[in-house]
Structures are given as structure tokens and as C-alpha cells.
Scaffold this motif. Structure first.
Motif, PDB file in Angstrom:
ATOM      1  N   TYR A 213       0.830  -1.205   0.000  1.00 31.35           N
ATOM      2  CA  TYR A 213       0.000   0.000   0.000  1.00 31.35           C
ATOM      3  C   TYR A 213       0.864   1.255   0.000  1.00 31.35           C
ATOM      4  N   LEU A 214       2.005   1.184   0.664  1.00 32.70           N
ATOM      5  CA  LEU A 214       2.912   2.327   0.741  1.00 32.70           C
ATOM      6  C   LEU A 214       3.933   2.331  -0.392  1.00 32.70           C
ATOM      7  N   GLY A 215       3.628   1.648  -1.460  1.00 32.02           N
ATOM      8  CA  GLY A 215       4.480   1.701  -2.641  1.00 32.02           C
ATOM      9  C   GLY A 215       5.591   0.682  -2.685  1.00 32.02           C
ATOM     10  N   GLY A 216       5.502  -0.337  -1.845  1.00 29.57           N
ATOM     11  CA  GLY A 216       6.507  -1.397  -1.877  1.00 29.57           C
ATOM     12  C   GLY A 216       7.721  -1.128  -1.004  1.00 29.57           C
ATOM     13  N   ILE A 217       7.527  -0.368   0.085  1.00 31.13           N
ATOM     14  CA  ILE A 217       8.661  -0.115   0.975  1.00 31.13           C
ATOM     15  C   ILE A 217       9.083  -1.417   1.651  1.00 31.13           C
ATOM     16  N   SER A 218      10.296  -1.434   2.167  1.00 27.60           N
ATOM     17  CA  SER A 218      10.806  -2.645   2.804  1.00 27.60           C
ATOM     18  C   SER A 218      10.177  -2.836   4.178  1.00 27.60           C
ATOM     19  N   GLN A 219      10.259  -4.054   4.662  1.00 28.70           N
ATOM     20  CA  GLN A 219       9.727  -4.354   5.990  1.00 28.70           C
ATOM     21  C   GLN A 219      10.496  -3.579   7.051  1.00 28.70           C
ATOM     22  N   SER A 220      11.801  -3.469   6.894  1.00 32.25           N
ATOM     23  CA  SER A 220      12.581  -2.734   7.891  1.00 32.25           C
ATOM     24  C   SER A 220      12.205  -1.258   7.908  1.00 32.25           C
ATOM     25  N   GLN A 221      11.933  -0.676   6.738  1.00 34.03           N
ATOM     26  CA  GLN A 221      11.510   0.723   6.691  1.00 34.03           C
ATOM     27  C   GLN A 221      10.157   0.897   7.379  1.00 34.03           C
ATOM     28  N   LEU A 222       9.248  -0.047   7.172  1.00 28.71           N
ATOM     29  CA  LEU A 222       7.938   0.017   7.814  1.00 28.71           C
ATOM     30  C   LEU A 222       8.079  -0.058   9.337  1.00 28.71           C
ATOM     31  N   TYR A 223       8.929  -0.946   9.820  1.00 30.15           N
ATOM     32  CA  TYR A 223       9.133  -1.054  11.266  1.00 30.15           C
ATOM     33  C   TYR A 223       9.808   0.186  11.842  1.00 30.15           C
ATOM     34  N   LYS A 224      10.650   0.853  11.047  1.00 30.29           N
ATOM     35  CA  LYS A 224      11.234   2.118  11.491  1.00 30.29           C
ATOM     36  C   LYS A 224      10.136   3.168  11.676  1.00 30.29           C
ATOM     37  N   LEU A 225       9.152   3.167  10.793  1.00 29.99           N
ATOM     38  CA  LEU A 225       8.030   4.102  10.913  1.00 29.99           C
ATOM     39  C   LEU A 225       7.216   3.811  12.171  1.00 29.99           C
ATOM     40  N   PHE A 226       7.037   2.524  12.500  1.00 32.72           N
ATOM     41  CA  PHE A 226       6.337   2.163  13.742  1.00 32.72           C
ATOM     42  C   PHE A 226       7.137   2.648  14.948  1.00 32.72           C
ATOM     43  N   LYS A 227       8.423   2.361  14.949  1.00 34.84           N
ATOM     44  CA  LYS A 227       9.275   2.699  16.091  1.00 34.84           C
ATOM     45  C   LYS A 227       9.346   4.200  16.313  1.00 34.84           C
TER      46      LYS A 227
ATOM     47  N   GLY B  48       7.030   6.294  15.668  1.00 34.74           N
ATOM     48  CA  GLY B  48       5.719   6.818  16.016  1.00 34.74           C
ATOM     49  C   GLY B  48       4.997   7.475  14.851  1.00 34.74           C
ATOM     50  N   ARG B  49       5.589   7.435  13.668  1.00 33.36           N
ATOM     51  CA  ARG B  49       4.960   8.050  12.499  1.00 33.36           C
ATOM     52  C   ARG B  49       3.803   7.216  11.971  1.00 33.36           C
ATOM     53  N   LEU B  50       3.797   5.918  12.282  1.00 34.29           N
ATOM     54  CA  LEU B  50       2.676   5.029  11.954  1.00 34.29           C
ATOM     55  C   LEU B  50       2.273   4.285  13.217  1.00 34.29           C
ATOM     56  N   GLN B  51       0.973   4.159  13.430  1.00 31.69           N
ATOM     57  CA  GLN B  51       0.467   3.386  14.561  1.00 31.69           C
ATOM     58  C   GLN B  51      -0.047   2.050  14.038  1.00 31.69           C
ATOM     59  N   SER B  52       0.101   1.038  14.865  1.00 28.19           N
ATOM     60  CA  SER B  52      -0.375  -0.294  14.485  1.00 28.19           C
ATOM     61  C   SER B  52      -0.994  -0.962  15.709  1.00 28.19           C
ATOM     62  N   TYR B  53      -1.586  -2.107  15.471  1.00 25.67           N
ATOM     63  CA  TYR B  53      -2.124  -2.908  16.574  1.00 25.67           C
ATOM     64  C   TYR B  53      -1.887  -4.369  16.255  1.00 25.67           C
ATOM     65  N   THR B  54      -1.944  -5.199  17.271  1.00 27.35           N
ATOM     66  CA  THR B  54      -1.718  -6.630  17.074  1.00 27.35           C
ATOM     67  C   THR B  54      -2.949  -7.427  17.469  1.00 27.35           C
ATOM     68  N   ILE B  55      -3.116  -8.514  16.764  1.00 29.47           N
ATOM     69  CA  ILE B  55      -4.103  -9.533  17.112  1.00 29.47           C
ATOM     70  C   ILE B  55      -3.317 -10.833  17.145  1.00 29.47           C
ATOM     71  N   GLY B  56      -3.216 -11.398  18.319  1.00 30.23           N
ATOM     72  CA  GLY B  56      -2.356 -12.564  18.466  1.00 30.23           C
ATOM     73  C   GLY B  56      -0.920 -12.130  18.249  1.00 30.23           C
ATOM     74  N   ASN B  57      -0.251 -12.755  17.290  1.00 24.61           N
ATOM     75  CA  ASN B  57       1.130 -12.363  17.002  1.00 24.61           C
ATOM     76  C   ASN B  57       1.258 -11.651  15.658  1.00 24.61           C
ATOM     77  N   ARG B  58       0.146 -11.191  15.102  1.00 21.13           N
ATOM     78  CA  ARG B  58       0.169 -10.481  13.822  1.00 21.13           C
ATOM     79  C   ARG B  58      -0.085  -8.995  14.030  1.00 21.13           C
ATOM     80  N   ARG B  59       0.664  -8.187  13.318  1.00 17.25           N
ATOM     81  CA  ARG B  59       0.541  -6.737  13.418  1.00 17.25           C
ATOM     82  C   ARG B  59      -0.256  -6.219  12.223  1.00 17.25           C
ATOM     83  N   TYR B  60      -1.115  -5.243  12.488  1.00 15.01           N
ATOM     84  CA  TYR B  60      -1.967  -4.653  11.460  1.00 15.01           C
ATOM     85  C   TYR B  60      -1.893  -3.136  11.510  1.00 15.01           C
TER      86      TYR B  60
END
Length: 70
Positions: free
Chosen positions: A28-42, A44-56
């Protein structure tokens, strides 16, 4: 193959605000890498939530981030 494609299309529809799984959010974000996405989470620029062990990430959060970048 058809089942996988069908399942993938269901996951990418953000059914009932459930959100996008990490791989779908990356796409959805144009094919960014997983590490870049996790940097955005860390950072605080993106918020996420988990269900079980999956992040959404909700589509609203992704759309807001995209709007802030333009």
C-alpha cells in the motif's frame, strides 16, 4: 494459486476496518521494505495494533501518512 490470490485480495480489502497485515501495508505504501515500515512504527509516524502475534495497520493510518508526505 487461485486460492492464494483470492485470499490475498481479501486481505488487501481492509474488511470492516480490520486493517492491513504488514506485507499488505508495505504494498500500500508503494513497496517499501519491511525494515523501513518497522522504522516508521518505532518512530511513532505510523500506529499499528496486534491480534495474536500479527501486526496490522488501518487504512486510515496509511492514508494519513501518505497525505502528510505530499
Amino acid at each position: 494459486y487461485v486460492y492464494i490470490a483470492y485470499r490475498r485480495s481479501l486481505m488487501a480489502t481492509d474488511l470492516q476496518g480490520r486493517g492491513y497485515h504488514i506485507k499488505d501495508a508495505q504494498t500500500y505504501l508503494g513497496g517499501i521494505s519491511q525494515s523501513q515500515l518497522y522504522k516508521l512504527f518505532k518512530s511513532g509516524r505510523l500506529q499499528s495494533y496486534t491480534i495474536g502475534n500479527r501486526r496490522y495497520v488501518t487504512q486510515a493510518v496509511l492514508d494519513k501518512y501518505i497525505a502528510e508526505q505530499t
